[in-house]
Design an enzyme around this catalytic site. Structure first.
Site: not given
Length: 283
Positions: A35, A147
Protein backbone atom coordinates in the site's frame (compact mmCIF):
# COMPACT_ATOMS: atom_id res chain seq x y z
CA UNK A 1 -1.92 14.47 7.82
CA UNK A 2 -5.55 15.44 8.26
CA UNK A 3 -8.18 12.77 8.95
CA UNK A 4 -11.78 13.05 7.82
CA UNK A 5 -14.79 10.80 8.35
CA UNK A 6 -17.32 13.18 6.81
CA UNK A 7 -17.85 13.35 3.04
CA UNK A 8 -18.85 17.00 3.24
CA UNK A 9 -15.84 18.02 5.32
CA UNK A 10 -13.37 16.23 3.05
CA UNK A 11 -14.89 17.76 -0.07
CA UNK A 12 -14.80 21.22 1.47
CA UNK A 13 -11.14 20.77 2.36
CA UNK A 14 -10.20 19.62 -1.13
CA UNK A 15 -12.19 22.42 -2.74
CA UNK A 16 -10.36 24.96 -0.61
CA UNK A 17 -7.05 23.66 -1.94
CA UNK A 18 -7.86 25.08 -5.36
CA UNK A 19 -6.85 23.54 -8.67
CA UNK A 20 -4.34 20.95 -7.57
CA UNK A 21 -3.76 17.44 -8.86
CA UNK A 22 -5.03 14.75 -6.51
CA UNK A 23 -3.84 11.16 -6.24
CA UNK A 24 -6.22 8.72 -4.58
CA UNK A 25 -5.62 5.29 -3.08
CA UNK A 26 -8.70 3.39 -1.83
CA UNK A 27 -7.90 0.71 0.77
CA UNK A 28 -9.63 -1.45 3.33
CA UNK A 29 -6.86 -0.89 5.86
CA UNK A 30 -4.45 -3.42 7.40
CA UNK A 31 -1.82 -1.52 5.44
CA UNK A 32 1.52 -3.00 4.39
CA UNK A 33 4.46 -1.86 2.28
CA UNK A 34 2.53 -2.69 -0.89
CA UNK A 35 0.00 0.00 0.00
CA UNK A 36 2.77 2.41 0.93
CA UNK A 37 4.31 1.93 -2.54
CA UNK A 38 1.03 3.23 -4.00
CA UNK A 39 1.13 6.22 -1.64
CA UNK A 40 4.71 7.07 -2.53
CA UNK A 41 4.03 6.98 -6.25
CA UNK A 42 1.00 9.22 -5.78
CA UNK A 43 2.98 11.70 -3.70
CA UNK A 44 5.63 11.82 -6.42
CA UNK A 45 3.09 12.46 -9.20
CA UNK A 46 0.49 14.72 -7.57
CA UNK A 47 0.12 17.89 -5.52
CA UNK A 48 -2.09 16.14 -2.96
CA UNK A 49 -2.57 12.51 -1.93
CA UNK A 50 -5.73 11.10 -0.39
CA UNK A 51 -5.96 7.59 1.04
CA UNK A 52 -9.19 6.01 2.22
CA UNK A 53 -9.75 3.22 4.70
CA UNK A 54 -13.16 1.63 4.40
CA UNK A 55 -13.99 -2.04 4.88
CA UNK A 56 -16.67 -2.29 2.24
CA UNK A 57 -19.46 -4.70 3.26
CA UNK A 58 -20.90 -5.06 -0.25
CA UNK A 59 -17.87 -6.89 -1.67
CA UNK A 60 -17.78 -9.72 0.89
CA UNK A 61 -19.58 -12.92 -0.01
CA UNK A 62 -19.69 -14.18 3.57
CA UNK A 63 -20.37 -12.14 6.70
CA UNK A 64 -17.80 -14.25 8.55
CA UNK A 65 -15.10 -13.07 6.11
CA UNK A 66 -16.19 -9.47 6.67
CA UNK A 67 -16.06 -9.93 10.43
CA UNK A 68 -12.59 -11.49 10.29
CA UNK A 69 -11.09 -8.79 8.10
CA UNK A 70 -8.30 -7.08 10.10
CA UNK A 71 -9.04 -3.59 11.37
CA UNK A 72 -5.94 -1.70 12.47
CA UNK A 73 -6.85 1.97 12.18
CA UNK A 74 -4.28 3.36 14.65
CA UNK A 75 -1.36 1.50 13.07
CA UNK A 76 -2.64 2.36 9.59
CA UNK A 77 -2.96 6.08 10.27
CA UNK A 78 0.56 6.11 11.72
CA UNK A 79 1.92 4.48 8.55
CA UNK A 80 0.11 6.98 6.33
CA UNK A 81 1.36 9.93 8.37
CA UNK A 82 4.92 8.58 8.17
CA UNK A 83 4.56 8.21 4.41
CA UNK A 84 3.48 11.88 4.29
CA UNK A 85 0.01 11.29 2.89
CA UNK A 86 -1.98 14.55 3.00
CA UNK A 87 -5.43 13.22 3.85
CA UNK A 88 -6.96 10.07 5.28
CA UNK A 89 -10.64 9.50 4.60
CA UNK A 90 -12.10 6.98 7.06
CA UNK A 91 -15.90 7.07 6.63
CA UNK A 92 -18.67 5.02 8.18
CA UNK A 93 -20.93 2.78 6.11
CA UNK A 94 -23.67 5.39 6.43
CA UNK A 95 -21.41 8.09 4.96
CA UNK A 96 -20.60 5.93 1.94
CA UNK A 97 -24.09 4.50 1.49
CA UNK A 98 -26.54 7.10 2.87
CA UNK A 99 -29.39 5.54 0.89
CA UNK A 100 -28.54 1.96 1.80
CA UNK A 101 -26.09 -0.56 0.37
CA UNK A 102 -28.24 -1.76 -2.51
CA UNK A 103 -26.51 -0.53 -5.65
CA UNK A 104 -28.35 1.30 -8.43
CA UNK A 105 -25.17 1.65 -10.49
CA UNK A 106 -25.31 -0.04 -13.87
CA UNK A 107 -22.03 -0.64 -15.68
CA UNK A 108 -21.42 -2.84 -18.72
CA UNK A 109 -18.34 -4.80 -17.66
CA UNK A 110 -18.33 -6.92 -20.83
CA UNK A 111 -18.17 -10.15 -18.86
CA UNK A 112 -14.93 -9.24 -17.06
CA UNK A 113 -16.67 -9.80 -13.72
CA UNK A 114 -17.78 -13.31 -14.68
CA UNK A 115 -14.28 -14.76 -15.12
CA UNK A 116 -11.89 -16.15 -12.50
CA UNK A 117 -12.75 -14.56 -9.14
CA UNK A 118 -16.24 -13.79 -10.39
CA UNK A 119 -16.98 -17.49 -10.77
CA UNK A 120 -15.99 -18.20 -7.17
CA UNK A 121 -17.21 -14.98 -5.54
CA UNK A 122 -20.54 -14.01 -7.13
CA UNK A 123 -21.46 -10.38 -6.49
CA UNK A 124 -17.96 -9.48 -5.31
CA UNK A 125 -17.08 -7.22 -8.21
CA UNK A 126 -20.46 -5.54 -8.16
CA UNK A 127 -19.55 -4.43 -4.65
CA UNK A 128 -16.06 -3.34 -5.72
CA UNK A 129 -17.40 -1.27 -8.62
CA UNK A 130 -20.04 0.23 -6.35
CA UNK A 131 -17.61 1.42 -3.68
CA UNK A 132 -14.84 2.60 -6.03
CA UNK A 133 -17.35 4.59 -8.07
CA UNK A 134 -18.72 6.18 -4.89
CA UNK A 135 -15.25 7.04 -3.59
CA UNK A 136 -14.19 8.53 -6.91
CA UNK A 137 -17.35 10.62 -6.91
CA UNK A 138 -16.47 11.91 -3.45
CA UNK A 139 -12.75 12.61 -3.93
CA UNK A 140 -12.77 13.47 -7.66
CA UNK A 141 -9.06 12.66 -8.06
CA UNK A 142 -6.78 13.26 -11.00
CA UNK A 143 -5.28 9.79 -10.67
CA UNK A 144 -6.42 6.55 -9.08
CA UNK A 145 -3.73 4.14 -7.86
CA UNK A 146 -4.25 0.37 -7.67
CA UNK A 147 -1.94 -2.62 -7.29
CA UNK A 148 -1.23 -5.27 -9.91
CA UNK A 149 -1.88 -8.07 -7.38
CA UNK A 150 -5.60 -7.55 -7.88
CA UNK A 151 -5.28 -7.88 -11.66
CA UNK A 152 -8.93 -8.64 -12.34
CA UNK A 153 -10.05 -5.86 -10.05
CA UNK A 154 -8.08 -3.09 -11.73
CA UNK A 155 -9.07 -4.41 -15.18
CA UNK A 156 -12.72 -4.13 -14.16
CA UNK A 157 -12.24 -0.66 -12.70
CA UNK A 158 -10.55 0.42 -15.93
CA UNK A 159 -13.62 -0.79 -17.83
CA UNK A 160 -15.91 1.11 -15.42
CA UNK A 161 -13.92 4.31 -15.94
CA UNK A 162 -14.08 3.88 -19.72
CA UNK A 163 -17.75 2.92 -19.76
CA UNK A 164 -18.83 5.86 -17.59
CA UNK A 165 -16.33 8.26 -19.18
CA UNK A 166 -14.95 9.24 -15.80
CA UNK A 167 -12.27 11.92 -15.74
CA UNK A 168 -9.62 10.02 -13.83
CA UNK A 169 -6.43 8.25 -14.91
CA UNK A 170 -5.86 4.74 -13.55
CA UNK A 171 -2.27 4.02 -12.51
CA UNK A 172 -1.32 0.39 -11.84
CA UNK A 173 1.66 -0.23 -9.55
CA UNK A 174 3.63 -3.52 -9.75
CA UNK A 175 3.13 -6.23 -7.11
CA UNK A 176 5.15 -5.72 -3.93
CA UNK A 177 6.58 -8.94 -2.54
CA UNK A 178 8.22 -10.22 0.63
CA UNK A 179 11.83 -11.44 0.37
CA UNK A 180 10.60 -14.99 -0.27
CA UNK A 181 8.37 -13.85 -3.13
CA UNK A 182 5.02 -13.92 -1.35
CA UNK A 183 2.73 -11.16 -2.65
CA UNK A 184 2.03 -8.67 0.13
CA UNK A 185 -1.60 -8.76 1.23
CA UNK A 186 -3.62 -7.65 4.24
CA UNK A 187 -4.83 -11.23 4.53
CA UNK A 188 -1.30 -12.55 5.13
CA UNK A 189 -1.49 -11.59 8.81
CA UNK A 190 -4.15 -14.30 9.22
CA UNK A 191 -1.86 -17.07 8.00
CA UNK A 192 -0.59 -19.53 10.61
CA UNK A 193 3.18 -19.97 10.78
CA UNK A 194 2.89 -23.33 9.06
CA UNK A 195 0.76 -21.98 6.22
CA UNK A 196 2.99 -18.90 5.81
CA UNK A 197 6.04 -21.17 5.53
CA UNK A 198 4.61 -22.79 2.38
CA UNK A 199 3.21 -19.60 0.82
CA UNK A 200 6.26 -19.06 -1.49
CA UNK A 201 5.11 -22.08 -3.53
CA UNK A 202 2.62 -19.76 -5.25
CA UNK A 203 5.31 -17.38 -6.50
CA UNK A 204 7.56 -20.30 -7.47
CA UNK A 205 4.71 -21.78 -9.52
CA UNK A 206 4.19 -18.49 -11.34
CA UNK A 207 7.89 -18.19 -12.14
CA UNK A 208 7.94 -21.77 -13.34
CA UNK A 209 5.00 -21.04 -15.65
CA UNK A 210 6.87 -18.09 -17.12
CA UNK A 211 9.83 -20.32 -17.92
CA UNK A 212 7.48 -22.74 -19.72
CA UNK A 213 5.93 -20.20 -22.10
CA UNK A 214 5.81 -21.78 -25.55
CA UNK A 215 7.47 -24.99 -24.34
CA UNK A 216 4.62 -26.98 -22.84
CA UNK A 217 0.89 -27.15 -23.70
CA UNK A 218 -1.08 -24.72 -21.54
CA UNK A 219 -3.59 -27.32 -20.35
CA UNK A 220 -0.78 -29.62 -19.24
CA UNK A 221 1.05 -26.80 -17.47
CA UNK A 222 -2.07 -25.68 -15.59
CA UNK A 223 -2.89 -29.23 -14.54
CA UNK A 224 0.62 -29.86 -13.21
CA UNK A 225 0.65 -26.54 -11.37
CA UNK A 226 -2.69 -27.24 -9.68
CA UNK A 227 -1.26 -30.50 -8.38
CA UNK A 228 1.88 -28.78 -7.10
CA UNK A 229 -0.09 -26.03 -5.35
CA UNK A 230 -2.15 -28.63 -3.52
CA UNK A 231 0.80 -30.53 -2.07
CA UNK A 232 1.44 -28.46 1.09
CA UNK A 233 -0.78 -29.59 3.94
CA UNK A 234 -3.92 -27.47 4.11
CA UNK A 235 -3.39 -25.87 0.70
CA UNK A 236 -6.29 -26.11 -1.75
CA UNK A 237 -5.91 -24.34 -5.12
CA UNK A 238 -9.13 -23.03 -6.68
CA UNK A 239 -7.62 -22.23 -10.04
CA UNK A 240 -4.40 -21.70 -11.95
CA UNK A 241 -5.10 -20.24 -15.36
CA UNK A 242 -3.32 -18.63 -18.28
CA UNK A 243 -5.49 -15.78 -19.51
CA UNK A 244 -5.63 -12.96 -22.01
CA UNK A 245 -4.80 -9.79 -20.12
CA UNK A 246 -7.52 -7.78 -21.83
CA UNK A 247 -10.51 -10.13 -21.84
CA UNK A 248 -9.50 -12.22 -18.80
CA UNK A 249 -10.57 -15.32 -20.71
CA UNK A 250 -8.49 -18.48 -20.63
CA UNK A 251 -6.31 -19.14 -23.65
CA UNK A 252 -5.70 -22.62 -25.06
CA UNK A 253 -2.58 -21.95 -27.12
CA UNK A 254 0.42 -19.72 -26.42
CA UNK A 255 -0.08 -17.96 -29.75
CA UNK A 256 -3.69 -17.03 -28.94
CA UNK A 257 -2.72 -13.78 -27.19
CA UNK A 258 0.07 -11.20 -27.11
CA UNK A 259 -0.76 -10.33 -23.49
CA UNK A 260 -0.65 -13.42 -21.30
CA UNK A 261 -1.14 -13.50 -17.54
CA UNK A 262 -0.86 -16.43 -15.15
CA UNK A 263 -3.41 -16.04 -12.36
CA UNK A 264 -4.09 -18.20 -9.33
CA UNK A 265 -6.17 -18.42 -6.17
CA UNK A 266 -5.24 -20.78 -3.35
CA UNK A 267 -6.79 -21.50 0.03
CA UNK A 268 -4.08 -21.72 2.69
CA UNK A 269 -6.18 -23.06 5.50
CA UNK A 270 -8.90 -20.45 6.04
CA UNK A 271 -7.05 -17.70 4.14
CA UNK A 272 -7.54 -17.22 0.42
CA UNK A 273 -4.43 -16.00 -1.41
CA UNK A 274 -4.36 -14.62 -4.95
CA UNK A 275 -1.41 -13.79 -7.15
CA UNK A 276 -0.48 -13.28 -10.79
CA UNK A 277 2.41 -12.74 -13.13
CA UNK A 278 2.71 -11.28 -16.61
CA UNK A 279 4.07 -14.03 -18.86
CA UNK A 280 4.10 -12.16 -22.15
CA UNK A 281 3.24 -8.62 -23.12
CA UNK A 282 3.73 -7.22 -26.59
CA UNK A 283 3.41 -3.44 -26.58
Amino acid sequence: MKIFSSVKELQTELKNQGKKTIGFIPTMGALHSGHIALMKQSIKENDLTVASIFVNPTQFNAKSDLDKYPRTMKADSDKLAKAKVDYLFAPTVKEIYPGGTKSKLKVNLKGLDEQLEGAFRPGHFEGVVQVVHRLLDIVKPTRLYMGQKDFQQFTIIAQMIKNLRMKVALVVVPIQRAKDGVALSSRNVRLTKAKRKWAPIIYKSLKSAKRQVGKKPIAELCEETMIALGKPRGYKPEYFSIIDGYTLKEVKEWKDSDYLIAVTAVWAGEVRLIDNMILKQTK
